[in-house]
Design a protein around this motif. Structure first.
Motif, PDB file in Angstrom:
ATOM      1  N   THR A  37       0.825  -1.219   0.000  1.00 13.41           N
ATOM      2  CA  THR A  37       0.000   0.000   0.000  1.00 13.41           C
ATOM      3  C   THR A  37       0.851   1.257   0.000  1.00 13.41           C
ATOM      4  O   THR A  37       0.625   2.183  -0.784  1.00 13.41           O
ATOM      5  N   CYS A  38       1.856   1.288   0.874  1.00 13.70           N
ATOM      6  CA  CYS A  38       2.663   2.505   0.975  1.00 13.70           C
ATOM      7  C   CYS A  38       3.541   2.673  -0.267  1.00 13.70           C
ATOM      8  O   CYS A  38       3.802   3.786  -0.694  1.00 13.70           O
ATOM      9  N   GLY A  39       3.984   1.571  -0.847  1.00  9.88           N
ATOM     10  CA  GLY A  39       4.778   1.643  -2.074  1.00  9.88           C
ATOM     11  C   GLY A  39       3.962   2.266  -3.198  1.00  9.88           C
ATOM     12  O   GLY A  39       4.422   3.178  -3.887  1.00  9.88           O
ATOM     13  N   GLY A  69       5.150  -7.348  -1.639  1.00  6.86           N
ATOM     14  CA  GLY A  69       4.209  -6.567  -0.833  1.00  6.86           C
ATOM     15  C   GLY A  69       4.932  -5.762   0.224  1.00  6.86           C
ATOM     16  O   GLY A  69       6.101  -5.395   0.076  1.00  6.86           O
ATOM     17  N   CYS A  70       4.230  -5.533   1.297  1.00 13.24           N
ATOM     18  CA  CYS A  70       4.743  -4.736   2.409  1.00 13.24           C
ATOM     19  C   CYS A  70       5.935  -5.407   3.076  1.00 13.24           C
ATOM     20  O   CYS A  70       5.880  -6.577   3.410  1.00 13.24           O
ATOM     21  N   ILE A  71       7.019  -4.675   3.258  1.00 11.74           N
ATOM     22  CA  ILE A  71       8.139  -5.256   4.006  1.00 11.74           C
ATOM     23  C   ILE A  71       8.497  -4.414   5.229  1.00 11.74           C
ATOM     24  O   ILE A  71       9.544  -4.580   5.814  1.00 11.74           O
ATOM     25  N   GLY A  72       7.625  -3.492   5.588  1.00  6.33           N
ATOM     26  CA  GLY A  72       7.781  -2.754   6.841  1.00  6.33           C
ATOM     27  C   GLY A  72       8.751  -1.589   6.792  1.00  6.33           C
ATOM     28  O   GLY A  72       9.288  -1.194   7.814  1.00  6.33           O
ATOM     29  N   MET A  73       9.002  -1.056   5.613  1.00  2.00           N
ATOM     30  CA  MET A  73       9.885   0.115   5.520  1.00  2.00           C
ATOM     31  C   MET A  73       9.180   1.237   4.758  1.00  2.00           C
ATOM     32  O   MET A  73       9.709   1.785   3.794  1.00  2.00           O
ATOM     33  N   CYS A  74       7.976   1.588   5.243  1.00  2.00           N
ATOM     34  CA  CYS A  74       7.147   2.616   4.578  1.00  2.00           C
ATOM     35  C   CYS A  74       7.935   3.854   4.190  1.00  2.00           C
ATOM     36  O   CYS A  74       7.797   4.365   3.087  1.00  2.00           O
ATOM     37  N   GLU A  75       8.725   4.342   5.127  1.00  2.05           N
ATOM     38  CA  GLU A  75       9.387   5.631   4.908  1.00  2.05           C
ATOM     39  C   GLU A  75      10.436   5.570   3.808  1.00  2.05           C
ATOM     40  O   GLU A  75      10.898   6.604   3.344  1.00  2.05           O
TER      41      GLU A  75
HETATM   42  S1  FES Z   1       2.441  -0.429   4.642  1.00  5.85           S
HETATM   43 FE1  FES Z   1       3.872  -1.922   5.121  1.00  5.85          FE
HETATM   44  S2  FES Z   1       5.786  -1.003   4.835  1.00  5.85           S
HETATM   45 FE2  FES Z   1       4.343   0.486   4.464  1.00  5.85          FE
END
Ligand code: FES
Length: 124
Positions: A37-39, A69-75
């Motif tokens: 999602t954030c990507g 998918g999400c790998i936990g590094m949104c920023e």
């Molecule tokens: S939503 Fe999971 S890393 Fe951003």
């Protein structure tokens, strides 16, 4: 596939699958784009499209492009990993479409890591 009758059968199956995966990964040139999602909200679709255009323009048909998918590094999105055959995997962060040609020309074609965009070198 035969029925699994014991824990050893399961272990053997897992080992076979692991070997196949390892072999496949090590014989491929791969670019992986973070499309969580954030990507996507950070512009991953544009980056992905630019990568595909750039590879096409340069006729680099031996480079596979995939998404994760999400790998936990949104920023640090948009994240782009480059894993070339026999080389370490490199993660680039905050990648924009403008960075793509540099990553392809320097890293994918010439094997020179684009150090100012590197956010990590995960285990492959
Ligand atoms: S939503 Fe999971 S890393 Fe951003």
């Amino acid at each position: 596939m035969d029925k699994l009758k014991s824990l050893d059968d399961l272990k053997n199956l897992r080992e076979e699958a692991r070997k196949t995966t390892t072999t496949r990964q090590s014989t491929e040139n791969l670019i992986i784009v973070g499309m969580g999602t954030c990507g996507i909200s950070a512009g991953a679709r544009d980056v992905m499209n630019t990568i595909l255009e750039e590879l096409n323009k340069r006729d680099l048909s031996d480079v596979n492009v995939t998404q994760t998918g999400c790998i936990g590094m949104c920023e640090k999105e948009v994240l782009v990993d480059v894993k070339l055959k026999g080389k370490e995997r490199v993660s680039y962060g905050r990648v924009t479409p403008q960075d793509v040609s540099r990553i392809i020309a320097n890293h994918v074609i010439n094997g020179q890591i684009v150090e100012d965009l590197v956010v990590g070198k995960p285990e492959s």
